[in-house]
Write a protein that holds these residues in place. Sequence first.
Motif, mmCIF file in Angstrom:
data_model
loop_
_atom_site.group_PDB
_atom_site.id
_atom_site.type_symbol
_atom_site.label_atom_id
_atom_site.label_comp_id
_atom_site.label_asym_id
_atom_site.label_seq_id
_atom_site.Cartn_x
_atom_site.Cartn_y
_atom_site.Cartn_z
ATOM 1 N N VAL A 23 -5.722 23.818 -6.757
ATOM 2 C CA VAL A 23 -5.579 22.408 -7.149
ATOM 3 C C VAL A 23 -5.379 21.558 -5.905
ATOM 4 C CG1 VAL A 23 -4.136 20.752 -8.395
ATOM 5 C CG2 VAL A 23 -4.545 23.002 -9.359
ATOM 6 N N ASP A 24 -6.168 20.492 -5.776
ATOM 7 C CA ASP A 24 -5.945 19.506 -4.717
ATOM 8 C C ASP A 24 -5.103 18.396 -5.323
ATOM 9 O OD1 ASP A 24 -5.982 17.306 -3.074
ATOM 10 O OD2 ASP A 24 -8.109 17.448 -2.576
ATOM 11 N N ASP A 25 -3.839 18.364 -4.928
ATOM 12 C CA ASP A 25 -2.897 17.462 -5.590
ATOM 13 C C ASP A 25 -2.561 16.238 -4.745
ATOM 14 O OD1 ASP A 25 -1.717 17.095 -7.997
ATOM 15 O OD2 ASP A 25 0.175 18.048 -7.451
ATOM 16 N N GLY A 73 -2.028 19.629 -0.771
ATOM 17 C CA GLY A 73 -1.407 18.313 -0.967
ATOM 18 C C GLY A 73 -1.579 17.472 0.276
ATOM 19 N N THR A 74 -1.243 16.200 0.135
ATOM 20 C CA THR A 74 -1.289 15.333 1.308
ATOM 21 C C THR A 74 0.065 14.665 1.503
ATOM 22 O OG1 THR A 74 -2.379 13.462 2.358
ATOM 23 C CG2 THR A 74 -2.189 13.347 -0.003
ATOM 24 N N MET A 75 0.372 14.366 2.738
ATOM 25 C CA MET A 75 1.586 13.603 3.044
ATOM 26 C C MET A 75 1.210 12.193 3.504
ATOM 27 S SD MET A 75 3.809 16.743 4.627
ATOM 28 C CE MET A 75 2.545 17.328 5.727
ATOM 29 N N SER A 76 -0.087 11.853 3.329
ATOM 30 C CA SER A 76 -0.597 10.554 3.771
ATOM 31 C C SER A 76 -0.522 9.505 2.674
ATOM 32 C CB SER A 76 -2.056 10.679 4.208
ATOM 33 O OG SER A 76 -2.342 11.938 4.749
ATOM 34 N N LYS A 77 -0.119 9.896 1.479
ATOM 35 C CA LYS A 77 -0.085 8.928 0.376
ATOM 36 C C LYS A 77 1.379 8.703 -0.023
ATOM 37 C CE LYS A 77 -4.639 10.578 -1.066
ATOM 38 N NZ LYS A 77 -5.501 9.575 -0.438
ATOM 39 N N ALA A 78 1.854 9.342 -1.104
ATOM 40 C CA ALA A 78 3.227 9.050 -1.562
ATOM 41 C C ALA A 78 4.274 9.376 -0.494
ATOM 42 C CB ALA A 78 3.530 9.825 -2.835
HETATM 43 N N1 PMP Z 1 -7.966 15.067 -1.594
HETATM 44 C C1 PMP Z 1 -7.967 14.023 -2.446
HETATM 45 C C2 PMP Z 1 -8.091 14.285 -3.908
HETATM 46 C C3 PMP Z 1 -7.827 12.718 -1.942
HETATM 47 O O1 PMP Z 1 -7.822 11.669 -2.773
HETATM 48 C C4 PMP Z 1 -7.704 12.525 -0.551
HETATM 49 C C5 PMP Z 1 -7.548 11.140 0.066
HETATM 50 N N2 PMP Z 1 -8.443 10.183 -0.363
HETATM 51 C C6 PMP Z 1 -7.717 13.640 0.276
HETATM 52 C C7 PMP Z 1 -7.838 14.892 -0.279
HETATM 53 C C8 PMP Z 1 -7.584 13.482 1.756
HETATM 54 O O2 PMP Z 1 -6.262 13.275 2.112
HETATM 55 P P1 PMP Z 1 -5.926 12.659 3.545
HETATM 56 O O3 PMP Z 1 -6.066 11.196 3.450
HETATM 57 O O4 PMP Z 1 -4.523 13.121 3.804
HETATM 58 O O5 PMP Z 1 -6.906 13.270 4.489
#
Ligand code: PMP
Length: 401
Positions: A213-215, A244-249
């Motif tokens: 899962v890409d969360d 997961g990402t730490m670039s959003k929430a």
């Molecule tokens: N996966 C999904 C589902 C995303 O929406 C995003 C960002 N648009 C990413 C990955 C990439 O994350 P990041 O901005 O941290 O590279």
Amino acid sequence: MTATTHPASNRLDFLKEEIQHLKDEHLYQTLKVFEGQQDAEITMDGRQILNFSSNNYLGLANHPKLIEASIKATQELGVGAGAVRTIIGTMRIHEALEEKLAQFKQCEATLVLQSGFTANMAAIPPIMGEGDVVISDQLNHASIIDAVRLTRGTTKDIFPHSDMNALESVLKKHKNARRKLIVTDGVFSMDGDIAKLPDIVSLAEKHNAIVMVDDAHGSGVLGSHGRGTVDHFGLHGQVDIVVGTMSKALGSMGGYVASTHAMREIMINKARPLLFSTPHPPAVVAACMAAIDLMAQDDALIQKLWYNTRYFKAGMKSIGLPIDSETPLCPVIVGTSEKAQKLSQRLLEEGIYGRAIVFPTVAADKARVRVIINACHTQSQLDRCIEAFEKIGKELNLLNG
Ligand code: PMP
């Protein structure tokens, strides 16, 4: 110092034709630049604008605790890691973040990458090869699609968005594959709907497939204290790989893969973004750690995010623009890219920034303005956004009923 610009050759002039084509098709994009911090209210082209396009869901991008942690780490540890992780770029703080993340995500181990994008690049190619099949939801994020492209000798198959019967048919079709990987976004970034994870997990069990899962949009948004989509459905231990990402929430930058010790070890040995690209500087790592601490201690910001989301959706419904989504991602689907660009442009004139999303990011007839609700929006800011939609919705004939 005066900058010198050398006259360019004409060898790149062919690009101008392509740019004109993008303009003709209403697909041309420019970068919107704002002054100051990433916040609910920003300054753009000298005007105060309400920001309804940011993934800074919890307002952590300028939270004092993250800033303080970041400055302290810079003072103590410098501004760069100096090498890729397998050479001499793994600082103690990198591993401390990974341990903290593993605890937070309630999994064996995590590996942090430069971004969510590169986390997908790190997770998929090392584990999929000749004789394997990757089965991907039709609306998965571009970084999953690109990561799958980087696998060697792997069969790629796609199922229509969230269609579980179709997924089962695809699983049956590939019953003789050596290994099967089902990969899905946790929250779909363009529609704001949540993957049918319980069904995906049970199909995976039945057909012996790995689940990933890409969360990116679930982290910090769904589940207890923002632990994500897996937690939201109570599926800990049943999803094999979470990106997961730490670039959003989480307000800063970075991606991670949360999985097993073995998965972490394989990525350390085989994942190209880890092997060939330098990790974050301490400032970023410390900010991410502070974000996780904040989320683990208190879920008030997440409650606020959901309160705001419910408030906004109720308001939009009352003006005849109901939002069909399950999360703070609110698509206002209008059809053609021209219409979406027009709506976005008019909103901006009214002081509201909602980005138009057009082909190829979404289907050509499903262009939209995507509004993203954050915890830092005030009630009066939400009201101003709804009022702007009502005014422009009447002008452009978008309101139902
Ligand atoms: N996966 C999904 C589902 C995303 O929406 C995003 C960002 N648009 C990413 C990955 C990439 O994350 P990041 O901005 O941290 O590279």
